[in-house]
Design a protein around this motif. Structure first.
Motif, PDB file in Angstrom:
ATOM      1  N   PRO A  48      10.348   7.229 -17.315  1.00 13.84           N
ATOM      2  CA  PRO A  48       9.911   6.111 -16.480  1.00 13.84           C
ATOM      3  C   PRO A  48       9.105   5.176 -17.371  1.00 13.84           C
ATOM      4  O   PRO A  48       8.973   5.422 -18.575  1.00 13.84           O
ATOM      5  CB  PRO A  48       8.997   6.793 -15.458  1.00 13.84           C
ATOM      6  N   SER A  49       8.566   4.116 -16.820  1.00 18.69           N
ATOM      7  CA  SER A  49       7.721   3.236 -17.621  1.00 18.69           C
ATOM      8  C   SER A  49       6.451   3.989 -18.040  1.00 18.69           C
ATOM      9  O   SER A  49       5.943   4.829 -17.289  1.00 18.69           O
ATOM     10  CB  SER A  49       7.378   1.990 -16.819  1.00 18.69           C
ATOM     11  N   ALA A  50       5.957   3.673 -19.242  1.00 22.19           N
ATOM     12  CA  ALA A  50       4.849   4.427 -19.832  1.00 22.19           C
ATOM     13  C   ALA A  50       3.487   3.893 -19.381  1.00 22.19           C
ATOM     14  O   ALA A  50       2.666   3.459 -20.185  1.00 22.19           O
ATOM     15  CB  ALA A  50       4.957   4.397 -21.357  1.00 22.19           C
ATOM     16  N   ASN A  51       3.273   3.897 -18.070  1.00 26.53           N
ATOM     17  CA  ASN A  51       1.997   3.445 -17.506  1.00 26.53           C
ATOM     18  C   ASN A  51       1.611   4.407 -16.386  1.00 26.53           C
ATOM     19  O   ASN A  51       2.427   5.211 -15.951  1.00 26.53           O
ATOM     20  CB  ASN A  51       2.154   2.030 -16.937  1.00 26.53           C
ATOM     21  N   ARG A  52       0.360   4.291 -15.921  1.00 33.89           N
ATOM     22  CA  ARG A  52      -0.046   5.091 -14.757  1.00 33.89           C
ATOM     23  C   ARG A  52       0.703   4.588 -13.540  1.00 33.89           C
ATOM     24  O   ARG A  52       1.000   3.385 -13.430  1.00 33.89           O
ATOM     25  CB  ARG A  52      -1.555   4.980 -14.515  1.00 33.89           C
ATOM     26  N   SER A 107       3.186  -1.532  -3.042  1.00 35.14           N
ATOM     27  CA  SER A 107       2.285  -1.923  -4.130  1.00 35.14           C
ATOM     28  C   SER A 107       2.676  -1.193  -5.405  1.00 35.14           C
ATOM     29  O   SER A 107       2.672   0.028  -5.470  1.00 35.14           O
ATOM     30  CB  SER A 107       0.837  -1.591  -3.792  1.00 35.14           C
ATOM     31  N   HIS A 108       3.048  -1.955  -6.421  1.00 34.10           N
ATOM     32  CA  HIS A 108       3.520  -1.386  -7.672  1.00 34.10           C
ATOM     33  C   HIS A 108       3.418  -2.524  -8.667  1.00 34.10           C
ATOM     34  O   HIS A 108       3.249  -3.668  -8.280  1.00 34.10           O
ATOM     35  CB  HIS A 108       4.982  -0.974  -7.477  1.00 34.10           C
ATOM     36  N   TYR A 109       3.525  -2.214  -9.946  1.00 34.10           N
ATOM     37  CA  TYR A 109       3.448  -3.257 -10.976  1.00 34.10           C
ATOM     38  C   TYR A 109       2.170  -4.076 -10.776  1.00 34.10           C
ATOM     39  O   TYR A 109       2.151  -5.286 -11.017  1.00 34.10           O
ATOM     40  CB  TYR A 109       4.658  -4.196 -10.901  1.00 34.10           C
ATOM     41  N   VAL A 167       1.157  13.099 -16.324  1.00 38.20           N
ATOM     42  CA  VAL A 167       0.493  12.062 -17.129  1.00 38.20           C
ATOM     43  C   VAL A 167       0.457  10.734 -16.386  1.00 38.20           C
ATOM     44  O   VAL A 167      -0.542  10.018 -16.399  1.00 38.20           O
ATOM     45  CB  VAL A 167       1.206  11.905 -18.499  1.00 38.20           C
ATOM     46  N   LYS A 168       1.556  10.408 -15.701  1.00 36.42           N
ATOM     47  CA  LYS A 168       1.606   9.129 -14.987  1.00 36.42           C
ATOM     48  C   LYS A 168       0.832   9.152 -13.674  1.00 36.42           C
ATOM     49  O   LYS A 168       0.490   8.116 -13.128  1.00 36.42           O
ATOM     50  CB  LYS A 168       3.071   8.784 -14.655  1.00 36.42           C
ATOM     51  N   GLY A 169       0.605  10.376 -13.148  1.00 44.99           N
ATOM     52  CA  GLY A 169       0.044  10.486 -11.801  1.00 44.99           C
ATOM     53  C   GLY A 169       1.082  10.048 -10.778  1.00 44.99           C
ATOM     54  O   GLY A 169       0.756   9.464  -9.744  1.00 44.99           O
ATOM     55  N   ARG A 170       2.360  10.318 -11.108  1.00 42.97           N
ATOM     56  CA  ARG A 170       3.468   9.880 -10.256  1.00 42.97           C
ATOM     57  C   ARG A 170       3.886  11.014  -9.337  1.00 42.97           C
ATOM     58  O   ARG A 170       4.039  12.156  -9.784  1.00 42.97           O
ATOM     59  CB  ARG A 170       4.628   9.479 -11.173  1.00 42.97           C
ATOM     60  N   PRO A 171       4.072  10.753  -8.034  1.00 44.87           N
ATOM     61  CA  PRO A 171       4.508  11.820  -7.131  1.00 44.87           C
ATOM     62  C   PRO A 171       5.849  12.408  -7.606  1.00 44.87           C
ATOM     63  O   PRO A 171       6.733  11.654  -8.020  1.00 44.87           O
ATOM     64  CB  PRO A 171       4.683  11.111  -5.786  1.00 44.87           C
ATOM     65  N   VAL A 181       0.750  -1.892 -14.036  1.00 41.29           N
ATOM     66  CA  VAL A 181       1.657  -2.819 -14.713  1.00 41.29           C
ATOM     67  C   VAL A 181       2.383  -2.097 -15.860  1.00 41.29           C
ATOM     68  O   VAL A 181       1.760  -1.371 -16.632  1.00 41.29           O
ATOM     69  CB  VAL A 181       0.836  -4.009 -15.270  1.00 41.29           C
ATOM     70  N   SER A 182       3.686  -2.312 -15.975  1.00 37.72           N
ATOM     71  CA  SER A 182       4.460  -1.650 -17.029  1.00 37.72           C
ATOM     72  C   SER A 182       4.085  -2.200 -18.402  1.00 37.72           C
ATOM     73  O   SER A 182       3.763  -3.377 -18.541  1.00 37.72           O
ATOM     74  CB  SER A 182       5.956  -1.860 -16.792  1.00 37.72           C
ATOM     75  N   PRO A 183       4.125  -1.343 -19.443  1.00 39.85           N
ATOM     76  CA  PRO A 183       3.749  -1.775 -20.794  1.00 39.85           C
ATOM     77  C   PRO A 183       4.909  -2.446 -21.511  1.00 39.85           C
ATOM     78  O   PRO A 183       6.041  -1.958 -21.477  1.00 39.85           O
ATOM     79  CB  PRO A 183       3.392  -0.462 -21.497  1.00 39.85           C
TER      80      PRO A 183
HETATM   81 MG    MG Z   1       7.495   2.111 -13.476  1.00 40.25          MG
END
Ligand code: MG
Ligand code: AMP
Length: 324
Positions: free
Chosen positions: A133-137, A219-221, A46-50, A141-143
């Motif tokens: 984890p944070s509920a964002n892609r 690059s994050h947030y 869902v996050k598209g997180r590795p 940016v974290s929600p």
């Molecule tokens: Mg996060």
């Protein structure tokens, strides 16, 4: 705000292998049953997180720590006792209940007790650990509100628990507590100064130029708009120049310039207190995206107290973006 029936429903969703967005005092998390590898795998999808990027296991109280980790040093217990529930995550040796899916294959696991009544009620009703984890892609940016989660993840989440806006607003401080001397892997809601006061000695913080924690990319947030960091005295001139050049510029106006007129597309006044700034930071970045800015001009706060975490997030929001 979440009611008792919402919390019971959310616990049911977790038991059935579903995903629940939950409020914490830091940011909203995307939670799954920490012991269900298939549910954990869905978080990454869902996050598209590795999948190599480890998650944080949320537990209901320090008394449950030994269910999830092993070989806990005395300093880790001291920190847990002082800061839990609260925005401090301890990295410790993985216990057998934690699947490797949740740790990105690592033999360590990140654990914390969130300081939010809705999160604690959910953990108590569910009974197990919730990895979130944070509920964002991934990378964005974290929600910090339930609406941010709904806008960004929509139907990809099975249930969203609304606990109001997050009090702290930036993620937890992650401390490597596997050894005798702990070190900060990521600055966050518990300050370095608070940690040092409890430990009684100075504690190492990562240099901002090096990526030390697995799963932390330059690059994050990051909002959609490009973020440019300049000296506080240059914010207005930089912003006006870029606006003249045709950009839609959003400005983070430093507190000492409050109410200064700026010829830019959107101007947000940075709160003078770092606690208020941390609380507003991600909402500000989202707002400037929503208002159509393509460039954000900001400066870094002094890197002490919560300013260390704010500066870390702003640097990474301004970091080089992936080219794909
Ligand atoms: Mg996060
Ligand atoms: P997020 O909740 O999106 O902020 O992501 C969780 C953070 O915890 C990431 O920055 C991870 O790199 C970090 N983390 C989780 N587990 C570990 C671990 N075992 N060792 C080091 N960092 C970790």
């Amino acid at each position: 705000m979440a009611r008792t029936s919402d919390i019971e429903k959310a616990a049911e969703v977790l038991r059935a292998g579903g995903l629940v967005a939950l409020p914490t005092e830091t940011v909203y998390g995307l939670g799954a049953d920490a012991e269900d590898p298939a549910a954990v795998a869905r978080i990454f999808q869902v996050k598209g997180r590795p999948p190599s990027h480890p998650l944080i296991v949320h537990i209901g109280g320090a008394e449950h720590l030994d269910d999830w980790v092993q070989d806990v040093p005395a300093t880790a217990r001291l920190l847990a006792e002082h800061f839990w529930p609260g925005p401090l995550t301890l990295v410790l040796r993985r216990g057998h209940r934690v699947p490797l899916e949740a740790t990105g294959g690592l033999e360590t696991v990140a654990v914390r007790v969130p300081d939010h009544p809705v999160a604690l009620a959910l953990l108590s009703s569910f009974g197990g650990g919730v990895t979130a984890p944070s509920a964002n892609r991934f990378g964005s940016v974290s929600p910090t509100t339930a609406d941010h989660v709904r806008t960004e993840l929509g139907d990809a989440v099975d249930f969203v628990l609304d606990g109001g806006p997050c009090e702290v607003g930036v993620e937890s401080t992650i401390v490597d507590a596997t050894g005798k001397i702990p070190s900060i892997l990521r600055p966050g809601g518990v300050t370095r100064e608070d940690l040092e006061a409890v430990l009684g000695y100075p504690i190492a913080v990562p240099s901002t130029s090096r990526v030390r924690v697995p799963g932390q990319h330059p690059s994050h947030y990051a909002p959609r708009a490009r973020v440019v960091l300049v000296e506080p005295e240059k914010v207005v001139a930089e912003a006006e120049l870029a606006q003249e050049l045709g950009h839609q510029v959003g400005v983070f106006l430093p507190p000492f310039l409050a109410d200064a007129p700026v010829k830019a597309h959107a101007v947000l006044a940075v709160p003078a207190s770092t606690a208020a700034y941390a609380r507003e930071l991600y909402g500000f970045l989202r707002e400037l995206d929503e208002r159509g800015c393509d460039l954000i001009v900001a400066s870094l706060p002094a890197e002490e107290g919560l300013g260390l975490a704010i500066a870390n997030r702003l640097r990474r929001a301004a970091g080089p973006r992936p080219t794909v």
